[in-house]
Scaffold this active site. Structure first.
Site, mmCIF file in Angstrom:
data_model
loop_
_atom_site.group_PDB
_atom_site.id
_atom_site.type_symbol
_atom_site.label_atom_id
_atom_site.label_comp_id
_atom_site.label_asym_id
_atom_site.label_seq_id
_atom_site.Cartn_x
_atom_site.Cartn_y
_atom_site.Cartn_z
ATOM 1 N N CYS A 59 42.328 -13.685 17.610
ATOM 2 C CA CYS A 59 42.578 -12.241 17.748
ATOM 3 C C CYS A 59 44.084 -11.949 17.872
ATOM 4 C CB CYS A 59 41.843 -11.727 18.979
ATOM 5 S SG CYS A 59 42.153 -9.982 19.284
ATOM 6 N N CYS A 90 36.271 -9.260 17.049
ATOM 7 C CA CYS A 90 35.838 -8.797 18.372
ATOM 8 C C CYS A 90 34.375 -8.362 18.276
ATOM 9 C CB CYS A 90 36.732 -7.649 18.844
ATOM 10 S SG CYS A 90 36.507 -7.299 20.593
ATOM 11 N N CYS A 137 44.964 -8.599 26.142
ATOM 12 C CA CYS A 137 43.586 -8.089 26.236
ATOM 13 C C CYS A 137 43.092 -8.281 27.674
ATOM 14 C CB CYS A 137 42.676 -8.841 25.265
ATOM 15 S SG CYS A 137 40.945 -8.416 25.492
ATOM 16 N N GLU A 139 32.070 5.974 4.132
ATOM 17 C CA GLU A 139 32.089 6.079 5.594
ATOM 18 C C GLU A 139 30.722 6.487 6.137
ATOM 19 O OE1 GLU A 139 34.349 5.009 7.633
ATOM 20 O OE2 GLU A 139 35.554 4.396 5.931
ATOM 21 N N CYS A 177 38.137 -14.790 20.262
ATOM 22 C CA CYS A 177 39.396 -14.381 20.886
ATOM 23 C C CYS A 177 40.551 -15.282 20.449
ATOM 24 C CB CYS A 177 39.264 -14.380 22.401
ATOM 25 S SG CYS A 177 37.965 -13.268 22.979
#
Ligand code: SF4
Length: 355
Positions: free
Chosen positions: A212, A202, A218, A47, A209
């Site tokens: 998605c 995204c 959205c 991370e 899109c």
């Protein structure tokens, strides 16, 4: 909440998290080296490396780092120079300093046992709220919300949240959204799904899109505002700084100087730096008691930091006489190949490679 702009659009049958997690299982990223483990040390390392760096770049660094420091005790016991060496090229070196410091804290204060909840993890050096939540979700299944740069973009678009996401009020709304969307279970897949959607579908430019899983509700897509969200940082000119670096050459070797422990490129090996207007021969006489002749100027290198831009003007310098007493800790004469094996800032590495 008064500021939600969703209700005017019909809500799809399945919740946001359900659609996203189903998409992750079918289309998300699987088999990355830090997936499939519950070891918080390995997840933490990944991370931190992924905070400012793409997956493909991180993979080989992650493997080398883990081979050198297989657990938190090994990392805490290592000299910081060794940590920086293995970090060299990944950039944002504060992350490496923080990683090393946090390992020390875990060993000294927690007996080497990694903290087990997001709130405690967030108190470690270099670990913010979002990173702590990701570690707690992946390692311990804690139901905690993440909000890194990619997730801010996804939520700003999907929830139609205006304003620059770095502004405190906007960020607070994004955190509210992130928390309100958490699923009751399956936090690991959902967290990975948010990360994957932001990184692969995204995207900042040209989001896909059509692929998605949460496109139906959205707000940015429905209102034709995908390109306008999230709002950019309000314009503010970045200050520009110029430095000259000296490529001091003597018998096939180059002088490297260790950077101070604080500030940019802290603790890395670099080239001696002087004010661009300073007289090189006089400077080298005063600083090293050396006799030198300034050689060719090399092409300048531009480097961007978050808060300023830096122009580096490299200057070849021929050393005619170098007194022994000028040898000092923090200075090293190395061949170009040996220098390239040291922990160098990226632009200095590029410069040495071009010589
Ligand atoms: S529909 Fe487009 S803009 Fe909206 S969340 Fe999905 S990829 Fe992003």
């Amino acid at each position: 909440m008064a500021h939600r702009s969703i209700p005017k659009h019909p809500a799809p049958a399945r919740p946001f998290a359900t659609r996203l997690s189903a998409w992750q299982r079918a289309h998300g990223r699987h088999g990355l080296p830090w997936q499939g483990t519950r070891d918080p040390y390995r997840i933490w390392l990944a991370e931190i490396m992924l905070q400012q760096t793409q997956v493909a770049t991180v993979v080989p660094y992650y493997a080398r780092f883990l081979a050198a420091f297989p657990d938190v005790r090994a990392l805490a016991a290592a000299p910081v120079d060794r940590v920086l060496e293995l970090w060299s090229g990944l950039g944002y070196y504060r992350r490496a300093h923080h990683l090393h410091a946090a390992a020390g804290v875990i060993v000294a204060q927690c007996g080497g046992r990694f903290p087990r909840d997001a709130r405690t993890i967030a108190a470690l050096p270099g670990v913010g709220r979002s990173t702590a939540a990701a570690i707690a979700a992946f390692a311990f299944g804690e139901r905690a919300a993440i909000l890194d740069g990619n997730v801010k973009r996804v939520l700003a678009r999907h929830r139609g949240i205006d304003g620059f996401p770095g502004a405190p009020k906007v960020e607070a709304r994004l955190w509210e959204s992130a928390e309100s969307l958490l699923p009751a279970r399956g936090i690991e897949t959902y967290t990975q799904a948010l990360m994957d959607l932001g990184a692969t579908v995204c995207a900042r430019t040209a989001p896909r899109c059509g692929e998605c899983p949460v496109a139906a509700d959205c707000v940015a897509r429905i209102e034709g505002r995908v390109a306008a969200l999230p709002a950019p940082r309000p314009a503010k000119a970045r200050p520009a700084r110029v430095v000259r670096v000296l490529v001091l050459e003597r018998a096939g070797t180059i002088l490297l100087e260790k950077r101070p422990a604080a500030g940019i490129w802290a603790g890395l090996w670099s080239l001696p730096e002087i004010d661009p207007d300073a007289d090189i021969a006089r400077h080298c006489k005063a600083r090293f008691l050396a006799s030198v002749t300034a050689g060719d100027e090399l092409p300048p290198i531009e480097h961007g930091f978050t808060h300023f831009s830096l122009t580096i003007q490299p200057q070849r310098v021929d050393v005619r006489r170098w007194p022994l007493r000028a040898e000092a800790p923090g200075l090293l004469w190395l061949t170009r190949d040996d220098a390239l094996a040291a922990a160098l800032p990226a632009p200095i590495r590029k410069l040495l490679q071009s010589l």
